[in-house]
Design a protein around this motif. Sequence first.
Motif, PDB file in Angstrom:
ATOM      1  N   ARG A  12       0.830  -1.199   0.000  1.00 28.87           N
ATOM      2  CA  ARG A  12       0.000   0.000   0.000  1.00 28.87           C
ATOM      3  C   ARG A  12       0.874   1.262   0.000  1.00 28.87           C
ATOM      4  O   ARG A  12       0.584   2.233  -0.710  1.00 28.87           O
ATOM      5  N   ILE A  13       1.931   1.241   0.773  1.00 26.52           N
ATOM      6  CA  ILE A  13       2.839   2.388   0.819  1.00 26.52           C
ATOM      7  C   ILE A  13       3.500   2.603  -0.535  1.00 26.52           C
ATOM      8  O   ILE A  13       3.578   3.728  -1.047  1.00 26.52           O
ATOM      9  N   ALA A  69      -1.680   5.317   1.615  1.00 28.11           N
ATOM     10  CA  ALA A  69      -1.752   3.874   1.819  1.00 28.11           C
ATOM     11  C   ALA A  69      -3.112   3.419   2.327  1.00 28.11           C
ATOM     12  O   ALA A  69      -3.638   2.383   1.900  1.00 28.11           O
ATOM     13  N   SER A  70      -3.713   4.190   3.212  1.00 35.31           N
ATOM     14  CA  SER A  70      -4.958   3.759   3.857  1.00 35.31           C
ATOM     15  C   SER A  70      -6.204   3.956   3.003  1.00 35.31           C
ATOM     16  O   SER A  70      -7.231   3.314   3.259  1.00 35.31           O
ATOM     17  N   ASN A  71      -6.178   4.853   2.006  1.00 33.62           N
ATOM     18  CA  ASN A  71      -7.407   5.078   1.239  1.00 33.62           C
ATOM     19  C   ASN A  71      -7.435   4.361  -0.106  1.00 33.62           C
ATOM     20  O   ASN A  71      -8.345   4.572  -0.913  1.00 33.62           O
ATOM     21  N   SER A 102       2.950  12.033   3.843  1.00 36.58           N
ATOM     22  CA  SER A 102       1.570  11.626   4.097  1.00 36.58           C
ATOM     23  C   SER A 102       1.111  10.446   3.235  1.00 36.58           C
ATOM     24  O   SER A 102       0.110   9.816   3.563  1.00 36.58           O
ATOM     25  N   TYR A 103       1.821  10.148   2.144  1.00 34.82           N
ATOM     26  CA  TYR A 103       1.464   8.983   1.336  1.00 34.82           C
ATOM     27  C   TYR A 103       1.571   7.706   2.140  1.00 34.82           C
ATOM     28  O   TYR A 103       0.921   6.693   1.828  1.00 34.82           O
ATOM     29  N   ARG A 104       2.356   7.704   3.193  1.00 34.40           N
ATOM     30  CA  ARG A 104       2.558   6.526   4.019  1.00 34.40           C
ATOM     31  C   ARG A 104       1.402   6.288   4.995  1.00 34.40           C
ATOM     32  O   ARG A 104       1.303   5.211   5.576  1.00 34.40           O
TER      33      ARG A 104
END
Length: 247
Positions: A12-13, A60-62, A244-246
């Motif tokens: 995801r990251i 990663a989360s969305n 913030s992408y992480r």
Amino acid sequence: MAVSDQDEKQLRIDLAAAYRLLDLNNWSDMIFTHLSARVPGSEDRFLLNAYGLLPEEVCASNLIEVDVKGENANISPESVNPAGFTIHSALHLAREDAHCVMHTHTMAGMAVSALEEGLLPVNQTNMEFYNRVAYYDYQGVPLECDEREAIVAAMGDKNSMILRNHGLLTVGRSVEEAFYRMYYLNKACEIQVEAMKTGGKLLLPDDDVCEHVAEQMANPRYNAQSIDLIWKAMLRKLDRIDTSYRD
């Protein structure tokens, strides 16, 4: 080998990083650019951006997990672009090595996709793709899943494709491999467009020279090292700008 939650977290990251790099490299087409990855340990689950998000908003989360029909595999209201899913799912399902699929609408990629002669070996960068790029004739917006077979047939065993009158596509065994191929396929298109702008006669090396260069670039050790070092460098660059992408 057992697949852990950490494997999916890292995927995801990496995929979110690729979306941010897409924006950073000015490859974005608003909300209509798609990068996908197969969920570790699964044959029929894929990660894709939520329809409506800009690449710069992906983290990663969305990222959404979807099934083979492009439907959200989790209980949430988000959806994905059906046209984007058709192209990606075709290759994920047909190619075991297509863990990541990237599709872009860059200006240079769209320009070369409109040329009858396609990609030309006008530069060393272009020669990496000599006889190694597939072509798919435009059939309209790919909304129907029955177009999957045609896309797969056109791709064959190649890892890069020019969708005529449309854009570029690459596949990889990892996010970083697909990104590397997309970066240099697009760069090759940019070089060709700039060369053609001069209006001069293009100088194209002999076929045997072009093939030799393509084989050199495909050397497994050189290729793997280049991909690994470039990806690590790109992540460092992203981290200096915005982590913030992480999330």
